[in-house]
Motif scaffolding. Sequence first.
Motif, PDB file in Angstrom:
ATOM      1  N   LYS A  74      59.686  33.255  26.708  1.00  0.00           N
ATOM      2  CA  LYS A  74      59.851  34.601  26.132  1.00  0.00           C
ATOM      3  C   LYS A  74      60.622  35.530  27.073  1.00  0.00           C
ATOM      4  CE  LYS A  74      55.267  36.052  27.771  1.00  0.00           C
ATOM      5  NZ  LYS A  74      53.878  36.404  27.373  1.00  0.00           N
ATOM      6  N   ALA A  75      60.730  35.140  28.318  1.00  0.00           N
ATOM      7  CA  ALA A  75      61.432  35.952  29.321  1.00  0.00           C
ATOM      8  C   ALA A  75      61.788  35.031  30.478  1.00  0.00           C
ATOM      9  CB  ALA A  75      60.543  37.084  29.818  1.00  0.00           C
ATOM     10  N   ILE A  76      62.780  35.448  31.258  1.00  0.00           N
ATOM     11  CA  ILE A  76      63.211  34.614  32.395  1.00  0.00           C
ATOM     12  C   ILE A  76      63.212  35.429  33.682  1.00  0.00           C
ATOM     13  CG2 ILE A  76      65.213  33.396  33.412  1.00  0.00           C
ATOM     14  CD1 ILE A  76      65.840  32.327  30.616  1.00  0.00           C
ATOM     15  N   VAL A  77      62.675  34.820  34.723  1.00  0.00           N
ATOM     16  CA  VAL A  77      62.717  35.416  36.056  1.00  0.00           C
ATOM     17  C   VAL A  77      63.633  34.569  36.943  1.00  0.00           C
ATOM     18  CG1 VAL A  77      61.378  36.098  38.086  1.00  0.00           C
ATOM     19  CG2 VAL A  77      60.353  36.249  35.796  1.00  0.00           C
ATOM     20  N   VAL A  78      64.689  35.179  37.426  1.00  0.00           N
ATOM     21  CA  VAL A  78      65.572  34.494  38.372  1.00  0.00           C
ATOM     22  C   VAL A  78      64.927  34.652  39.747  1.00  0.00           C
ATOM     23  CG1 VAL A  78      67.934  34.275  39.230  1.00  0.00           C
ATOM     24  CG2 VAL A  78      67.528  35.176  36.929  1.00  0.00           C
ATOM     25  N   LEU A  91      74.354  36.492  33.199  1.00  0.00           N
ATOM     26  CA  LEU A  91      73.282  35.969  32.344  1.00  0.00           C
ATOM     27  C   LEU A  91      72.742  37.049  31.410  1.00  0.00           C
ATOM     28  CD1 LEU A  91      71.269  33.854  34.975  1.00  0.00           C
ATOM     29  CD2 LEU A  91      72.909  33.006  33.286  1.00  0.00           C
ATOM     30  N   GLU A  92      72.598  38.268  31.942  1.00  0.00           N
ATOM     31  CA  GLU A  92      72.070  39.381  31.135  1.00  0.00           C
ATOM     32  C   GLU A  92      72.883  39.588  29.862  1.00  0.00           C
ATOM     33  OE1 GLU A  92      72.094  42.623  33.897  1.00  0.00           O
ATOM     34  OE2 GLU A  92      69.907  42.599  34.150  1.00  0.00           O
ATOM     35  N   PRO A  98      64.427  39.178  27.541  1.00  0.00           N
ATOM     36  CA  PRO A  98      64.377  39.895  28.824  1.00  0.00           C
ATOM     37  C   PRO A  98      64.596  38.941  30.003  1.00  0.00           C
ATOM     38  CG  PRO A  98      62.499  40.491  27.445  1.00  0.00           C
ATOM     39  CD  PRO A  98      63.179  39.340  26.763  1.00  0.00           C
ATOM     40  N   ILE A  99      65.390  39.373  30.947  1.00  0.00           N
ATOM     41  CA  ILE A  99      65.626  38.558  32.148  1.00  0.00           C
ATOM     42  C   ILE A  99      65.673  39.493  33.353  1.00  0.00           C
ATOM     43  CG2 ILE A  99      68.143  38.585  31.702  1.00  0.00           C
ATOM     44  CD1 ILE A  99      68.234  35.805  33.124  1.00  0.00           C
ATOM     45  N   ILE A 100      64.968  39.133  34.413  1.00  0.00           N
ATOM     46  CA  ILE A 100      65.039  39.941  35.637  1.00  0.00           C
ATOM     47  C   ILE A 100      65.232  39.049  36.855  1.00  0.00           C
ATOM     48  CG2 ILE A 100      63.601  41.827  34.759  1.00  0.00           C
ATOM     49  CD1 ILE A 100      61.369  40.804  36.624  1.00  0.00           C
ATOM     50  N   ARG A 224      55.708  45.190  33.801  1.00  0.00           N
ATOM     51  CA  ARG A 224      56.158  46.408  33.130  1.00  0.00           C
ATOM     52  C   ARG A 224      57.123  46.067  31.992  1.00  0.00           C
ATOM     53  NH1 ARG A 224      59.873  49.359  32.393  1.00  0.00           N
ATOM     54  NH2 ARG A 224      61.381  48.170  33.596  1.00  0.00           N
ATOM     55  N   LEU A 225      58.033  45.147  32.277  1.00  0.00           N
ATOM     56  CA  LEU A 225      59.046  44.765  31.291  1.00  0.00           C
ATOM     57  C   LEU A 225      58.422  44.071  30.078  1.00  0.00           C
ATOM     58  CD1 LEU A 225      62.249  44.705  31.104  1.00  0.00           C
ATOM     59  CD2 LEU A 225      62.074  42.331  31.871  1.00  0.00           C
ATOM     60  N   LEU A 226      57.476  43.170  30.350  1.00  0.00           N
ATOM     61  CA  LEU A 226      56.817  42.475  29.239  1.00  0.00           C
ATOM     62  C   LEU A 226      56.026  43.474  28.391  1.00  0.00           C
ATOM     63  CD1 LEU A 226      55.506  39.176  30.922  1.00  0.00           C
ATOM     64  CD2 LEU A 226      57.508  39.451  29.435  1.00  0.00           C
TER      65      LEU A 226
END
Lengths: 278, 278
Positions: A74-78, A91-92, A98-100, A224-226
Amino acid sequence: MAQNIKQLQHAPIGVFDSGVGGLTVAREIMRQMPNEKIVYFGDTARLPYGSKSKDTITRYSRQIVRFLETQDVKAIVVACNTASAYALDSLEKEIQMPIIGVVKPGAKVAAEVTQNGKIGVIGTEGTIGSQIYTEYIHNINPDARVIGKACPLFCPLVEEGLWQDPVTDEIASRYLTELIDIGIDTLILGCTHYPLIRSTVGRIMGDKVTLVNPAYETAIELKRLLAEHDLLNPQAPALGDNKYKFYVSDGADKFKTFANSIIKYGILSAKTINIEEY
Amino acid sequence: MAQNIKQLQHAPIGVFDSGVGGLTVAREIMRQMPNEKIVYFGDTARLPYGSKSKDTITRYSRQIVRFLETQDVKAIVVACNTASAYALDSLEKEIQMPIIGVVKPGAKVAAEVTQNGKIGVIGTEGTIGSQIYTEYIHNINPDARVIGKACPLFCPLVEEGLWQDPVTDEIASRYLTELIDIGIDTLILGCTHYPLIRSTVGRIMGDKVTLVNPAYETAIELKRLLAEHDLLNPQAPALGDNKYKFYVSDGADKFKTFANSIIKYGILSAKTINIEEY
């Protein structure tokens, strides 16, 4: 749509790194968001990233994102500073979820906590050469002086297990002297391996220098983002549900051994995939 | 056919390694066979090889051989101990032209020069774990005692330029103590980076231990093999002909700088290719 969101809330978070370093980020996510499932990917067949070019790291990161998409994250953390520095901007623009990365959260805290405006950043050649920490810090605090120092031997020393060792002390002293002389009061640990030698770095820098661990800040920012996207998992996965999944591009057994020394949740298995096929 | 052989004699030799280390082998070929053209490939996008698995290294080596075939080489030198240990057996069966690695020539000389039958081998985790030096040495001298020692920090230290440095001395002392205690009289420098710290290793081991540099032995063996196949180039390439070509999978400029510190022939250019496409 409400149904879709509900389903998405139960989806895992994708976390990737060049290898094991990103586990320090995964560990923080596990601590701060115990309800969340994680699919971790470590690019052990092509590590390290820190000495390679922007083009190459961006291509590798794209392949990994395509793999994580097949895992319905559901989201990606680099969870790699070098990939955050080089590939996050591209990538964004290319994906919908959502990706951070780890750079922005670390830069933000450093810009806030510094008293004298002198901030040091240690990281790979790639991260330091990109000047990305400087850029983000100046967005918040244009007057800050940011001094970057590449520390290419730290990763091999950490991977060799010399977390507390006179050789690591000696190498760290050489790398950090310049930052001490300049009188920084804040130091960003700008590579996910570095929290593992935090005590060595802290001892050399002294009590008056605040060490910023972007892994910790990234987990806060992710939460926070989620929440903003209504994507936080409202309940823990069912018992027996495979909460944490680990994939690597090479050497699953070796990864598992190292990972279990970092993460206390017990990594039951890691699976090898051919990332070049994505 | 005679015409074909004549044409082939003028074809270049393909030499490959994970990165810059194989240049110590290329350098020996340049010295010993000044008539020969060389196409060198360094897999800088995926280095190092020493900590990765047999499957991965074999897949990488196959891609590189396919690339070298597009360069119309007449023979291939696997100028990387790890790739020689893991992939040479497979490659030999898959291609038609002569191909040699660095392990067998190094093992042969060590088996011949030892007086007390105690031979040390230093190399990457992959090379040492494969036990391939032991196997080749025992084929020649079944009574020899072969003691392998993985030295994973040597490559990063060499690449960081610490060829003569107290830290390299300290790490080398730790790695080599066991071999000194056992009383070896011959030590194989089983990684192409190691000739660059030969003086450090030699000082620690002492005068009575013979250091074997497989790069040197490999060039001799290559010359013999080319002669056997009537493939030696009878004349030097014409002036203006591009005698030495260098390709890498990442960071051509960085490669060129490092390469020029190893090879005195002046590397005019290095070109980046995407090796994953082969």
